[in-house]
Design a protein around this motif. Sequence first.
Motif, PDB file in Angstrom:
ATOM      1  N   GLN A 143      -4.526   0.242   7.061  1.00  0.00           N
ATOM      2  CA  GLN A 143      -3.440   1.220   7.087  1.00  0.00           C
ATOM      3  C   GLN A 143      -2.652   1.187   5.773  1.00  0.00           C
ATOM      4  N   ARG A 144      -2.373  -0.018   5.276  1.00  0.00           N
ATOM      5  CA  ARG A 144      -1.597  -0.137   4.045  1.00  0.00           C
ATOM      6  C   ARG A 144      -2.423   0.241   2.818  1.00  0.00           C
ATOM      7  N   GLU A 174       3.871   6.150  11.722  1.00  0.00           N
ATOM      8  CA  GLU A 174       3.911   4.760  12.169  1.00  0.00           C
ATOM      9  C   GLU A 174       3.382   3.778  11.121  1.00  0.00           C
ATOM     10  N   PRO A 175       4.041   3.695   9.976  1.00  0.00           N
ATOM     11  CA  PRO A 175       3.572   2.765   8.935  1.00  0.00           C
ATOM     12  C   PRO A 175       3.707   1.301   9.319  1.00  0.00           C
ATOM     13  N   LEU A 180       8.106  -3.343   3.846  1.00  0.00           N
ATOM     14  CA  LEU A 180       7.861  -1.913   4.024  1.00  0.00           C
ATOM     15  C   LEU A 180       9.151  -1.119   3.833  1.00  0.00           C
ATOM     16  N   LEU A 181      10.259  -1.634   4.371  1.00  0.00           N
ATOM     17  CA  LEU A 181      11.548  -0.938   4.207  1.00  0.00           C
ATOM     18  C   LEU A 181      11.920  -0.846   2.734  1.00  0.00           C
ATOM     19  N   GLY A 182      11.620  -1.910   1.978  1.00  0.00           N
ATOM     20  CA  GLY A 182      11.879  -1.878   0.541  1.00  0.00           C
ATOM     21  C   GLY A 182      11.045  -0.819  -0.157  1.00  0.00           C
ATOM     22  N   VAL A 233       9.489   9.647   8.397  1.00  0.00           N
ATOM     23  CA  VAL A 233       8.703   8.621   9.070  1.00  0.00           C
ATOM     24  C   VAL A 233       8.720   8.858  10.572  1.00  0.00           C
ATOM     25  N   ILE A 234       7.532   8.956  11.180  1.00  0.00           N
ATOM     26  CA  ILE A 234       7.423   8.950  12.643  1.00  0.00           C
ATOM     27  C   ILE A 234       7.294   7.496  13.057  1.00  0.00           C
ATOM     28  N   GLU A 235       8.260   6.985  13.802  1.00  0.00           N
ATOM     29  CA  GLU A 235       8.294   5.533  14.016  1.00  0.00           C
ATOM     30  C   GLU A 235       9.008   5.169  15.318  1.00  0.00           C
ATOM     31  N   HIS A 236       8.561   4.029  15.909  1.00  0.00           N
ATOM     32  CA  HIS A 236       9.194   3.471  17.107  1.00  0.00           C
ATOM     33  C   HIS A 236       9.931   2.171  16.804  1.00  0.00           C
ATOM     34  N   HIS A 237       9.654   1.573  15.651  1.00  0.00           N
ATOM     35  CA  HIS A 237      10.209   0.250  15.342  1.00  0.00           C
ATOM     36  C   HIS A 237      11.707   0.375  15.079  1.00  0.00           C
ATOM     37  N   GLN A 238      12.487  -0.423  15.820  1.00  0.00           N
ATOM     38  CA  GLN A 238      13.949  -0.299  15.705  1.00  0.00           C
ATOM     39  C   GLN A 238      14.461  -0.672  14.323  1.00  0.00           C
TER      40      GLN A 238
END
Length: 807
Positions: A700-701, A719-720, A732-734, A748-753
Motif C-alpha cells: 500500500q505504501r 484508508e492510507p 503517515l501524519l507527518g 483522506v477517506i479514513e476510520h482511524h481516530q
Amino acid sequence: MKMATKKGARTDAGKPTHSSPHVGTGNHEVIRVHGARVNNLKDVSVEIPKRRLTVFTGVSGSGKSSLVFDTIAAESQRLINETYSAFVQGFMPTLARPDVDVMQGLTTAIIVDQQRMGSDVRSTVGTTTDANAMLRILFSRLGKPHVGSPNAFAFNVPSVHAVGAITVERGNKKTVKQTFSRTGGMCPRCEGRGSVTDIDLTQVYDDSKSLNEGALTIPGYSMDGWFGRIFTGCGFFDPDKPIRRFTKKELHDLLYKEPTKIKVDGINLTYEGVISRIQKSMLSKEVDALQPHVRAFVERAMTFTICPDCGGTRLSEAARSSKIKGINIADACAMQITDLADWLRGLNMPAVAPLLATLLQTLESFVEIGLGYLSLDRSSGTLSGGEAQRVKMIRHLGSSLTDITYVFDEPTTGLHPHDIQRMNGLLLRLRDKGNTVLVVEHKPETIAIADHVVDLGPGAGAAGGTICFEGTVEQLRGSGTVTGRHFDDRAALKTSLRKPSGTLKVRGANTHNLQDVDVDIPLGVLVVVTGVAGSGKSSLIHGSVSGREGVVSVDQTPIRGSRRSNPATYTDLLEPIRKAFAKANNVKPALFSANSEGACPACNGAGVIYTDLAMMAGVATPCEECEGKRFQPEVLKYTFGGKDISEVLAMSVSEAQAFFGSGKAHTPAAQAILERLADVGLGYLSLGQPLTTLSGGERQRLKLATHMAEKGGIYVLDEPTAGLHLADVAQLLGLLDRLVDAGKSVIVIEHHQAVMAHADWIIDLGPGAGHDGGRIVFEGTPAKLVTARSTLTGQHLAAYVGARSKK
C-alpha cells in the motif's frame, strides 16, 4: 526451543501464565513452531495456545504474515493436501514445505484473508454465501405460479431441451426417454450476466472512407498486407467505394460473413467478416493480456449495456413471473439485506419454517458483521478487500466444525470504530465454539480482546523477524516493545488549523446510496471523510472527485507484480540507475536489467532455478552460475560509484539514499524516488526484494510513493493507514502534513481516530449504512465534532481523545 524475550510472558514450564476455559495446558494444547526461517524470520520459535484468540502484531514488515500465513497456515494446508490420493493431488496446486525445522500440534487451517473475490460476473454476494440457494428453494416451494425446481430460479443454470435416446438410471431401473428438458433460470439473452456487450461500429470503421482509403480503424487491419489482398480479391464488395454507400448485403459481408473459402492470386484463403474475426482474435482474450494499442481499441469499441430482456436481473421471464406476496426472486435479491430480513420475518409459512429460520440466521449474520447495507445481487468482484473478508466470515459463523484454526488478516480494515466492536464479538464467538483464532492486527481495540499476544520485530525487513514478546495484553503494555510503548498512544486534536484556499463544489451526488448530496470540500487543507462502513464515503469521493482534472487518486486496488518485480522496477527507480551505469561505462542501459540483455542465461535473470517435480512441490535453488545475483558475470564488472548493479539492488532504500545523494554516485533522478519511498516509511526495504514477499501494508505504501510523483493539486487517499502499525501512523501524519504544506489539497477517506483528530476539516457521512446513509451528517472541525457528539463518529472520537487526556 527459543523462548520469548519477556520473562513475564511465560512460566518456567514454557506454558501460558493465564488460564482460560477455552484451553487446556497439556502437551497437545499448543501449536509449536521451531526454527522458522520463511522470508525475514530468523529461526523463530513460538508456542501458540489452542482454542484461544491470539493476536500477532508488530510494525509493518516485521514478519507477522510470514509466520502466520506463510508458515503455520501454509504447512497445515500442505499436510491436508497430502492426505488426498496422488490422482487428486495432480489437480491441486503444489505447495512447498515452509522453511521450518519442527511444527507440531497443527489443526486444519481456514484462511479468511483480504484477497478480493473472483471477478466472474455470475458470482454475487448471494451465491458466495449460499443465501441465494436457500432463497431459490423458498421460491420453488411458495412462488406463484409454480415454475419448477430451485434450478428454475438460478441465473447460473440454463434451460436445456434435448431430443434423442436418453437413459435415466434410478436405482436398479433404467428408463429410456426420447426427450429431456431442464428448466433453468438463466436469461437466454445475456446468459446470466445481467449485461450484454456490443461493438461500437463507429470505432471499427469510418463510413466516409473506402477500404483502400483506410476506412478500417482496427489495429493490424492495413490494406498493405494480407487483409488488403483478401478484401480486394474476395469480390464481395468494391474496396474503392465508401462504406456508407455499401448495400445491406455488402455491409453484412464486410462485418459478419461466416468463414468462406476463397482463392486470391491462386492462393486458397478463408474470408471471414471483420466483426467475427476480431471477436475471436481480440474480444475473447483477457484485456490485460493484449498489447497496449490493441487494448485501447477494445476498450473504445466494446460497450456494456443492461440486458434489455431481463433488465439486469440475470433471470428468465418465467423466474421473474413467480412471486411471493407480490415479490419475485429478483426483487428479493435487489433488496438491501436488512430490508430482505424484515420481509422474510413477515412470512408466516409453517411448511418452510426451518428453511426460513436458517436463511434469516444467515442474513442476520450479515447485519451483525456490518454488511447489512449490501444486497444479494451485488457482484462479488465489486466488494472491497475488507468487505470480501467479512463476506467469507459468514460461511464460518454457522459452521458445525470445531477445533479449526481460523486465520484472519487485519479483519478491522475498512471498519469504523463502531463496527470494530461487532467484529470483535464475532472473533470471540469463533473462539468460544472451540476454535483457535489467529489474527494479524494493528488496531488496539482488537489487540485488547486477545487471550494471547505475539509481538514481532523489533523493526521491519532485515531488522525484524524475531519474537519480541509473548503474553497477555496487560503484560504487553509494560513490555517495552515498540507495540507496548505505543499501545495506549492517542493523538490530540490539533490546536491550530489551516485556512482553506478555496473549495471544491460537489452538487447532486447520487452515486450508489448517495441522496443528492451537496458539499463544499475545502482546498489547501487536510480533509478527512468518515462514516460507518457503507455510509457512502467512497461513493462521494471516488464518484464525484477522483475523476476530475488535477486529482491524484490512490485507491485500495492491490498492486500487481510477479516474483521478477521489485521496488526498483515498480517505482521506475531502476531506469535512472541503469542510465547512470550505462553512461559511466559507455555501454547500453539494457545490460543492467535482469529482465533484459544483462540477465544471467542460466536462470534468465530470476536468480533461482525453478524445478517442476510434477505432483510434488516445485523446488527453487539458487542459480550456480550467477550465485543468485541475476546478472551475467560480464555485467558485474561494470561499476558505478564503486558498486556493481547487484550490490546496488541489494541496498536498502536508506542506504541507497546515502549512496545516490552525494559524491561520485550522485543521481538526482534516483534520489527523488528514494526520498518518496523513505517518506512513506519504506527506508528499510531492499531495492531488489521481490514484490511477492512484501506485506499488504508495504505494498500500500509502495503504491502511495509511486502516486506521489504524479502532478496534481488534489490528492485523494483511501484508508492510507491500512496495514500500518501504531508507531507508523505518526509518520503517515507527518507525510500528509508535508503534502499540504507543499500547497497540495489532501482528501483522506479514513476510520482511524488519529487521522480524524489531525484533520483540519471533517466530513461525516451517515447516519447509517446503505439506504440509511448517503447523507452529510456533519461538516466542520474535529473539535466541533467532539463537542457536538451528534454522530457515531463524534462519539467514538470524543472517547478516543478523552482517553488520551486521562493518560
